[in-house]
Design a protein around this motif. Structure first.
Motif, PDB file in Angstrom:
ATOM      1  N   ARG A 408       0.834  -1.205   0.000  1.00 52.70           N
ATOM      2  CA  ARG A 408       0.000   0.000   0.000  1.00 52.70           C
ATOM      3  C   ARG A 408       0.870   1.257   0.000  1.00 52.70           C
ATOM      4  O   ARG A 408       0.555   2.248  -0.680  1.00 52.70           O
ATOM      5  CB  ARG A 408      -0.914  -0.020   1.242  1.00 52.70           C
ATOM      6  N   VAL A 412       0.680   4.269  -2.942  1.00 54.91           N
ATOM      7  CA  VAL A 412       0.430   5.696  -2.702  1.00 54.91           C
ATOM      8  C   VAL A 412       1.588   6.532  -3.242  1.00 54.91           C
ATOM      9  O   VAL A 412       1.372   7.584  -3.873  1.00 54.91           O
ATOM     10  CB  VAL A 412       0.227   5.971  -1.191  1.00 54.91           C
ATOM     11  N   SER A 541       0.972  14.096  -1.109  1.00 51.03           N
ATOM     12  CA  SER A 541       0.362  13.124  -0.183  1.00 51.03           C
ATOM     13  C   SER A 541       1.106  13.142   1.145  1.00 51.03           C
ATOM     14  O   SER A 541       2.319  13.363   1.191  1.00 51.03           O
ATOM     15  CB  SER A 541       0.427  11.703  -0.753  1.00 51.03           C
ATOM     16  N   ILE A 543       1.556  10.532   4.442  1.00 48.00           N
ATOM     17  CA  ILE A 543       1.302   9.151   4.879  1.00 48.00           C
ATOM     18  C   ILE A 543       1.703   9.016   6.350  1.00 48.00           C
ATOM     19  O   ILE A 543       2.876   9.170   6.704  1.00 48.00           O
ATOM     20  CB  ILE A 543       2.098   8.132   4.035  1.00 48.00           C
ATOM     21  N   GLU A 581      -3.541  14.709  -0.179  1.00 45.07           N
ATOM     22  CA  GLU A 581      -4.158  13.444   0.236  1.00 45.07           C
ATOM     23  C   GLU A 581      -3.580  13.015   1.582  1.00 45.07           C
ATOM     24  O   GLU A 581      -2.372  13.151   1.820  1.00 45.07           O
ATOM     25  CB  GLU A 581      -3.900  12.351  -0.806  1.00 45.07           C
ATOM     26  N   HIS A 583      -3.198   9.759   4.123  1.00 51.25           N
ATOM     27  CA  HIS A 583      -3.308   8.301   4.216  1.00 51.25           C
ATOM     28  C   HIS A 583      -2.758   7.832   5.567  1.00 51.25           C
ATOM     29  O   HIS A 583      -1.796   8.401   6.085  1.00 51.25           O
ATOM     30  CB  HIS A 583      -2.509   7.620   3.096  1.00 51.25           C
ATOM     31  N   THR A 584      -3.354   6.794   6.109  1.00 54.58           N
ATOM     32  CA  THR A 584      -2.818   6.132   7.302  1.00 54.58           C
ATOM     33  C   THR A 584      -2.557   4.673   6.958  1.00 54.58           C
ATOM     34  O   THR A 584      -3.459   3.961   6.514  1.00 54.58           O
ATOM     35  CB  THR A 584      -3.804   6.207   8.487  1.00 54.58           C
TER      36      THR A 584
END
Length: 648
Positions: A408, A412, A541, A543, A581, A583-584
């Motif tokens: 993942r 990303v 992004s 993360i 964006e 994300h986790t």
């Protein structure tokens, strides 16, 4: 200052008589003294003792003490002359890169690219060094990255050797004092980190001893000492500090919520005893504490402590490797075991009294193998009480499998690069950053990534410390470094950011990039600076790869906050629009998830009588305690801070 009467002269007199009977007269014993948890024998001719390989082993068996034999300080060559001789004795092919001395223990540390050549066949070269310079040689492999932290710590120990030896003797006499009472009860008090994450501190008391496990600070709650600091107002803790009765502090690992308030104790003369930790934990906590006060200063805040207080932490730390058993008071014996959380992280095992009770405090731990570390130790000689973390103890706290998390992460990153964006990964400089580095390096090596990976904040220095302790890394990583001759931390794809100008260039560049920056919760550090500038651009992004504590900017952003008020130039309030964006990816956490926590209780040997859940939000601690009781039939508790629990 330890104020107890430490009448150990009679004990030492008996010990000296036994030693004089067992050690050859030619060794010329000059002194026998307790220094820290060891009994030290000083001799004029250490080679006489070295010739009999079983002598020290037999002495330790008879005396039931950890024994070190050191050359009498009077016979040690001056460091300059000793260094010159060592370079003559050791073949040039060994490639010595540094020689340093620790007079407090009569040790010379020889760093070499090929340590085997310093040791010599069957230890011949090492013996020759001992015979000619008298300093006890300790050979270490030259780390591929230079760590300023490690060299500064060595410098402190060398320059403060007289004070250090005096301190160690004081500690030794305290440890081996005659007990006033036979141990027949034990209790613990939560001073911090009970039904919460942050400011971990546990006070353990017996008839005879007082010991702290961890002494951290909640960085996210510093504006409120009642939530940011451990409970100094607990009556028993107030009494112990006032009377100077605290025997020791044990640090499970270096993160600030476990070690961040240690220097504060020295600033206000509240403690003058020993701190026990692994060598990497000592080095990393110094790095993190130093960064902590620098961030406070840069934000216009008066720091909680000063560099001189961190220096006192170094002087007072006694390092133990995993599996080494040491007495730390008349009725407490300590062993540190691998916790799998970060470099040098430990599960603390305490043997109380003569078989009275055994306690394991997990600190933060991981119970599956990762790229960096082996899983946490689950086997102990004896165990009655297990005190374990509950960070991910809720019934739904299942993390993504590591392979899936890495997949993942790459997805990303590739999506962001495709739209010409930048990827910001706020990461704890110690642990998460290196785990992410190894995963990205593995993908880059097969041609999957062709963008730079910038490392900002303490990450490069923390990585250098990792390279200095390969024996604490996973078997796979050790094999890669030693047997395959390849160190993934040295891949040229990693580019350290040296200063604010370089940071500005990265932000303003139109080229895609990956940025790993501390801190991991967007609380101070360069990650906040990157976030402010990168957040408005939807091409970018962010993360999250680690836990985001309550009250942090990271937790707010993670929950969906899209407008961040901030103070701009001229003191005007500005609002940052979060269009990037978010994300986790929780599979990279260094904490055990619900599955691992339950598995640990199932596999820990021997089976404990009681489990106490700590270091988690209230509902998670309660949920985990309830589930363990139902599944395993064990007595469980999820205490609050300030609760005192009698274990025996």
């Amino acid at each position: 200052m330890i104020k107890r009467e430490t009448n150990v002269d009679e004990v030492l007199k008996e010990i000296r008589e036994i030693i004089n009977q067992m050690v050859p007269r030619e060794a010329r014993i000059t002194e026998v003294e307790f220094e820290g948890p060891e009994l030290v024998i000083y001799v004029k001719n250490p080679e006489v003792v070295m010739q009999d390989g079983d002598l020290i082993k037999n002495l330790a068996k008879v005396l039931k003490k950890r024994i070190s034999v050191r050359p009498d300080p009077d016979v040690l060559l001056p460091p300059e002359k000793a260094e010159e001789l060592i370079k003559q004795i050791v073949p040039p092919e060994a490639e010595i890169t540094n020689i340093s001395f620790d007079p407090s223990v009569g040790e010379v540390i020889i760093e070499a690219k090929k340590p085997g050549l310093v040791i010599g066949k069957n230890g011949e070269t090492l013996r020759e060094i001992t015979q000619k310079v008298y300093w006890a040689p300790k050979v270490v492999r030259t780390p591929p990255l230079q760590s300023q932290t490690i060299y500064s710590i060595r410098g402190i120990l060398q320059s403060e050797s007289k004070d250090r030896r005096k301190f160690l003797r004081q500690v030794g006499r305290n440890i081996y004092r005659k007990p006033e009472l036979k141990s027949d009860w034990i209790r613990i008090t939560g001073l911090g980190g009970f039904r919460e994450v942050g400011r971990s501190a546990l006070l353990l008391q017996t008839n005879e001893s007082f010991v702290l496990v961890d002494f951290g600070v909640n960085v996210a709650a510093l504006n409120d000492p009642k939530k940011g600091f451990p409970h100094f107002d607990a009556p028993e803790f107030t009494y112990v500090l006032k009377e100077g009765l605290l025997d020791a502090i044990i640090i499970t690992h270096a993160h600030l919520d476990h070690s961040g308030l240690l220097p504060y104790l020295f600033r206000y003369n509240l403690f003058d005893g020993p701190i026990y930790a692994t060598p990497p934990t000592r080095d990393l906590m110094v790095l993190l504490q130093k960064d902590f006060i620098e961030i406070q200063q840069s934000n216009g805040i008066d720091p909680l402590y000063r560099m001189r207080d961190i220096k006192e932490v170094v002087k007072h730390t006694i390092t133990l490797d995993y599996g080494e058993v040491r007495d730390i008071s008349p009725d407490l014996r300590l062993t540190l075991h691998n916790a799998g959380h970060i470099l040098g992280s430990s599960i603390v095992h305490l043997h109380v009294g003569n078989g009275l009770h055994n306690i394991a405090v997990t600190g933060d731990f991981k119970f599956i193998p990762t790229r960096l570390f082996e899983p946490a130790n689950a086997k102990f000689p004896r165990l009655e009480t297990l005190i374990m973390e509950s960070t991910y103890g809720g019934s739904r706290d299942y993390q993504m499998p590591r392979e899936e998390a890495e997949k993942r992460l790459i997805e990303v990153i590739l999506q962001t690069i495709k739209r010409k964006g930048k990827v910001l990964i706020p990461a704890m400089a110690v642990g998460r950053a290196q785990e992410i580095m190894i995963a990205l390096e593995d993908y880059a090596r097969v041609g999957g990534l062709d963008v730079p990976i910038y490392l900002d904040g303490m990450i490069w220095e923390a990585t250098a410390i990792h390279t200095a302790y390969p024996e604490y890394l996973s078997k796979n990583l050790r094999n890669q470094i030693f047997h395959e001759g390849y160190n993934p931390f040295l891949n040229e794809i990693f580019k350290p950011v040296a200063n604010a100008n370089e940071r500005k260039d990265i932000i303003e560049s139109e080229e895609p990039a990956i940025i790993i920056a501390s801190s991991g919760m967007l609380v101070g550090g360069p990650s906040v600076e990157y976030f402010k500038h990168l957040a408005p651009d939807p091409r970018n992004s962010l993360i999250f790869v680690s836990y985001q504590a309550e009250g942090t900017l990271g937790r707010q952003v993670q929950r969906g906050l899209r407008e961040i008020p901030t103070v701009g130039e001229g003191g005007k309030t500005e609002v940052i629009q979060v269009n990037m964006e978010i994300h986790t990816i929780d599979g990279f956490s260094g904490h055990a998830d619900r599955r691992e926590l339950m598995s640990y209780v199932a596999r820990v040997k021997p089976r404990p009588e009681r489990v106490i859940t700590v270091h988690g939000e209230p509902q998670k601690c309660l949920d985990l305690a309830s589930s363990i009781h139902k599944k395993f039939g064990l007595s469980t508790r999820a205490p609050n801070n300030l609760d005192a629990i009698r274990l025996k």
